[in-house]
Scaffold this motif. Structure first.
Motif, PDB file in Angstrom:
ATOM      1  N   VAL A  14      35.905 -18.348 -38.948  1.00  0.00           N
ATOM      2  CA  VAL A  14      35.145 -17.196 -38.252  1.00  0.00           C
ATOM      3  C   VAL A  14      35.379 -15.832 -38.254  1.00  0.00           C
ATOM      4  O   VAL A  14      34.493 -14.885 -38.496  1.00  0.00           O
ATOM      5  N   LEU A  15      36.562 -15.485 -38.476  1.00  0.00           N
ATOM      6  CA  LEU A  15      37.074 -14.266 -38.604  1.00  0.00           C
ATOM      7  C   LEU A  15      37.541 -13.784 -39.966  1.00  0.00           C
ATOM      8  O   LEU A  15      37.823 -14.686 -40.736  1.00  0.00           O
ATOM      9  N   SER A  16      37.245 -12.658 -40.504  1.00  0.00           N
ATOM     10  CA  SER A  16      37.941 -12.200 -41.842  1.00  0.00           C
ATOM     11  C   SER A  16      39.587 -12.263 -41.583  1.00  0.00           C
ATOM     12  O   SER A  16      40.300 -12.477 -40.618  1.00  0.00           O
ATOM     13  N   PRO A  17      40.188 -12.474 -42.813  1.00  0.00           N
ATOM     14  CA  PRO A  17      41.687 -12.703 -42.727  1.00  0.00           C
ATOM     15  C   PRO A  17      42.403 -11.827 -41.884  1.00  0.00           C
ATOM     16  O   PRO A  17      43.414 -12.364 -41.288  1.00  0.00           O
ATOM     17  N   GLY A  18      42.026 -10.536 -41.959  1.00  0.00           N
ATOM     18  CA  GLY A  18      42.787  -9.694 -41.197  1.00  0.00           C
ATOM     19  C   GLY A  18      42.778  -9.756 -39.926  1.00  0.00           C
ATOM     20  O   GLY A  18      43.613  -9.765 -39.114  1.00  0.00           O
ATOM     21  N   LYS A  19      41.362  -9.979 -39.197  1.00  0.00           N
ATOM     22  CA  LYS A  19      41.424 -10.249 -37.915  1.00  0.00           C
ATOM     23  C   LYS A  19      41.707 -11.542 -37.516  1.00  0.00           C
ATOM     24  O   LYS A  19      42.271 -11.590 -36.359  1.00  0.00           O
ATOM     25  N   ALA A  20      41.710 -12.603 -38.558  1.00  0.00           N
ATOM     26  CA  ALA A  20      42.161 -13.709 -37.855  1.00  0.00           C
ATOM     27  C   ALA A  20      43.882 -13.690 -37.608  1.00  0.00           C
ATOM     28  O   ALA A  20      44.528 -14.478 -36.731  1.00  0.00           O
ATOM     29  N   GLY A  58      35.276 -22.823 -22.263  1.00  0.00           N
ATOM     30  CA  GLY A  58      34.378 -21.660 -22.279  1.00  0.00           C
ATOM     31  C   GLY A  58      34.897 -20.382 -23.325  1.00  0.00           C
ATOM     32  O   GLY A  58      34.341 -19.850 -23.871  1.00  0.00           O
ATOM     33  N   GLY A  59      36.230 -20.245 -23.280  1.00  0.00           N
ATOM     34  CA  GLY A  59      37.060 -19.589 -24.227  1.00  0.00           C
ATOM     35  C   GLY A  59      36.927 -19.789 -25.754  1.00  0.00           C
ATOM     36  O   GLY A  59      36.463 -18.903 -26.302  1.00  0.00           O
ATOM     37  N   TRP A  60      36.793 -20.910 -25.919  1.00  0.00           N
ATOM     38  CA  TRP A  60      36.388 -21.239 -27.390  1.00  0.00           C
ATOM     39  C   TRP A  60      35.073 -21.202 -27.560  1.00  0.00           C
ATOM     40  O   TRP A  60      34.749 -20.557 -28.907  1.00  0.00           O
ATOM     41  N   ALA A  61      33.962 -21.509 -26.576  1.00  0.00           N
ATOM     42  CA  ALA A  61      32.772 -21.064 -27.002  1.00  0.00           C
ATOM     43  C   ALA A  61      32.419 -19.424 -27.129  1.00  0.00           C
ATOM     44  O   ALA A  61      31.624 -19.169 -28.133  1.00  0.00           O
ATOM     45  N   ALA A  62      33.157 -18.768 -26.285  1.00  0.00           N
ATOM     46  CA  ALA A  62      33.101 -17.409 -26.471  1.00  0.00           C
ATOM     47  C   ALA A  62      33.641 -16.892 -27.742  1.00  0.00           C
ATOM     48  O   ALA A  62      32.953 -16.022 -28.463  1.00  0.00           O
ATOM     49  N   PHE A  63      34.440 -17.431 -28.357  1.00  0.00           N
ATOM     50  CA  PHE A  63      35.080 -17.325 -29.515  1.00  0.00           C
ATOM     51  C   PHE A  63      33.995 -17.344 -30.792  1.00  0.00           C
ATOM     52  O   PHE A  63      33.774 -16.460 -31.526  1.00  0.00           O
ATOM     53  N   PHE A  64      33.344 -18.482 -30.781  1.00  0.00           N
ATOM     54  CA  PHE A  64      32.431 -18.624 -31.767  1.00  0.00           C
ATOM     55  C   PHE A  64      31.224 -17.779 -31.587  1.00  0.00           C
ATOM     56  O   PHE A  64      30.646 -17.540 -32.515  1.00  0.00           O
ATOM     57  N   ALA A  65      30.665 -17.519 -30.397  1.00  0.00           N
ATOM     58  CA  ALA A  65      29.590 -16.596 -29.985  1.00  0.00           C
ATOM     59  C   ALA A  65      29.802 -15.286 -30.598  1.00  0.00           C
ATOM     60  O   ALA A  65      28.963 -14.488 -30.903  1.00  0.00           O
ATOM     61  N   VAL A  66      31.043 -14.832 -30.456  1.00  0.00           N
ATOM     62  CA  VAL A  66      31.178 -13.150 -30.562  1.00  0.00           C
ATOM     63  C   VAL A  66      31.311 -13.040 -32.290  1.00  0.00           C
ATOM     64  O   VAL A  66      31.094 -12.092 -32.505  1.00  0.00           O
ATOM     65  N   GLY A  67      31.906 -14.007 -32.928  1.00  0.00           N
ATOM     66  CA  GLY A  67      31.946 -14.189 -34.475  1.00  0.00           C
ATOM     67  C   GLY A  67      33.059 -13.097 -34.815  1.00  0.00           C
ATOM     68  O   GLY A  67      33.985 -12.798 -34.184  1.00  0.00           O
ATOM     69  N   ASP A  68      32.552 -12.597 -35.820  1.00  0.00           N
ATOM     70  CA  ASP A  68      33.589 -11.778 -36.671  1.00  0.00           C
ATOM     71  C   ASP A  68      33.676 -10.424 -36.013  1.00  0.00           C
ATOM     72  O   ASP A  68      33.005  -9.460 -36.762  1.00  0.00           O
ATOM     73  N   SER A  69      34.374  -9.980 -35.058  1.00  0.00           N
ATOM     74  CA  SER A  69      34.257  -8.738 -34.509  1.00  0.00           C
ATOM     75  C   SER A  69      35.903  -8.583 -33.757  1.00  0.00           C
ATOM     76  O   SER A  69      36.445  -9.395 -33.217  1.00  0.00           O
ATOM     77  N   TRP A  70      35.976  -7.207 -33.837  1.00  0.00           N
ATOM     78  CA  TRP A  70      37.123  -6.754 -32.799  1.00  0.00           C
ATOM     79  C   TRP A  70      37.398  -7.000 -31.438  1.00  0.00           C
ATOM     80  O   TRP A  70      38.250  -7.146 -30.953  1.00  0.00           O
ATOM     81  N   TYR A  71      36.136  -7.427 -31.057  1.00  0.00           N
ATOM     82  CA  TYR A  71      36.054  -7.765 -29.603  1.00  0.00           C
ATOM     83  C   TYR A  71      36.705  -9.150 -29.184  1.00  0.00           C
ATOM     84  O   TYR A  71      36.864  -9.648 -28.474  1.00  0.00           O
ATOM     85  N   GLN A  72      37.039  -9.791 -30.349  1.00  0.00           N
ATOM     86  CA  GLN A  72      37.864 -11.242 -30.470  1.00  0.00           C
ATOM     87  C   GLN A  72      39.250 -10.923 -29.677  1.00  0.00           C
ATOM     88  O   GLN A  72      39.795 -11.896 -29.504  1.00  0.00           O
ATOM     89  N   LEU A  73      39.349  -9.744 -29.554  1.00  0.00           N
ATOM     90  CA  LEU A  73      40.911  -9.599 -29.073  1.00  0.00           C
ATOM     91  C   LEU A  73      40.980  -9.830 -27.682  1.00  0.00           C
ATOM     92  O   LEU A  73      41.901 -10.037 -27.016  1.00  0.00           O
ATOM     93  N   LEU A  74      39.789  -9.516 -26.961  1.00  0.00           N
ATOM     94  CA  LEU A  74      39.505  -9.845 -25.501  1.00  0.00           C
ATOM     95  C   LEU A  74      39.639 -11.168 -25.503  1.00  0.00           C
ATOM     96  O   LEU A  74      40.124 -11.858 -24.349  1.00  0.00           O
TER      97      LEU A  74
END
Length: 359
Positions: free
Chosen positions: A221-227, A57-73
């Protein structure tokens, strides 16, 4: 590599009385008679299922959220899940889940190497040596003076990084834990060069697959900085969680060195500390808060440790053996106090050296 993580108390009573002493044999019989070494298949089916659902579920949420700073959650959530997977791998290594070595090993490789990028074989070898000689300066790898020092004797001969950090190590302990996740990955890959590592080819393949898939997902999924921020946050919290899980168990407890020997029962009880706190703490720490019972009976399923505690505590009282249980924050305070005390010789040496160096 030895396979002593899965010591069965029933076998111990029959074959290891001389090695471990009659005191432990009598305790073992009480534990066996209470049925506390029997497997808990329903519990582990539920626990492994929930951890697997959270992981997927965590990885599914990762792909669903996409390139966003919400990925920190998501990074925070996955760091907690990774730590729970590590705790599952710990139980597998002790054969708390499956009795056979092969089943435990296969599941451990999937949980450790493939899922979280930590070598199951390397960790099992290290943890076996820790269980055999907890808090022994010469034999326990968990108190080796690699980065931190754990005794005044180690402080006296410290060199390099441990000597530099030693005077302030109590203040640096929790910040250093942010690097523990990275350290586990590095140590896992370094262990692949050891010919003695079981299933070295398979371990290598699974670790490489994990790292490749993990980095590919982040940078796809993420930009280099966010990754990069995701990676740093995820690994830092993962390391802090694991460090906070294992630190209360032995740090600040009596240290053994040289030819100093205790019988098995006293060696395990006197160097270990339990952590109180109820079922929430049981879940968060994966049962390792019952460290005394776990060290005495490594193959005991996690949910049985709570039931074994009153038996072990009462038996220690009968024999006059100190049995220590502290609250979670009190246990951290004891560990930090110990780190500060053993660093005192280095602080004193520095204060003596300062006036001379200024002349």
């Amino acid at each position: 590599m030895t396979d002593s993580l899965a010591i069965d108390a029933a076998e111990t009573v029959d074959g290891r009385d001389q090695e471990r002493g009659s005191d432990f044999a009598r305790l073992s019989r009480r534990i066996v008679q209470a049925g506390l070494l029997e497997r808990r298949h329903g519990y582990y089916a539920l626990r492994l299922g929930l951890v697997a659902v959270c992981f997927v579920g965590g990885w599914a949420a990762f792909f669903a959220v996409g390139d966003s700073w919400y990925q920190l959650l998501v990074a925070i959530f996955l760091s907690l899940v990774f730590a729970q997977v590590a705790l599952v791998a710990h139980d597998l290594a002790h054969r708390q889940v499956f009795r056979s070595r092969r089943s435990s090993e296969i599941a451990g490789l999937v949980a450790g190497n493939l899922s979280i990028g930590m070598s199951y074989g390397w960790w099992m070898d290290k943890h076996t040596r820790h269980h055999a000689n907890p808090n022994h300066e010469d034999h326990d790898p968990d108190v080796a003076p690699d980065v931190l020092i754990w005794s005044v004797e180690q402080a006296a001969v410290s060199r390099g990084l441990s000597r530099f950090l030693g005077p302030r190590q109590a203040f640096l302990f929790f910040p250093l834990l942010t690097l523990e996740g990275f350290n586990l990955h590095v140590a896992s890959f370094r262990a692949l060069s050891r010919p003695s590592l079981r299933n070295r080819g398979l371990e290598t393949a699974l670790l490489v697959v994990h790292v490749a898939a993990y980095l590919a997902a982040l940078f796809a999924v993420l930009s280099p900085g966010k990754a990069v921020v995701f990676l740093l946050l995820h690994q830092a919290i993962f390391g802090v969680y694991l460090g906070c899980t294992f630190a209360p168990n032995h740090k600040g407890m009596p240290m053994l060195r040289g030819a100093e020997r205790l019988d098995f029962l006293r060696r395990q009880v006197l160097t270990s500390r339990n952590v109180s706190g109820g079922r929430v703490v049981d879940t968060v720490l994966g049962g390792l808060n019952y460290q005394i019972e776990h060290h005495l009976f490594p193959s005991m399923p996690m949910p049985n440790l709570r039931r074994a505690q009153p038996i072990v505590r009462a038996y220690c009282e009968e024999l006059g053996i100190d049995y220590l249980e502290s609250g979670l924050f009190s246990s951290y305070a004891q560990a930090l106090r110990h780190l500060h005390e053993v660093g005192a010789p280095l602080r004193a040496r520095g204060s003596v050296a300062d006036p001379a160096s200024s002349k």
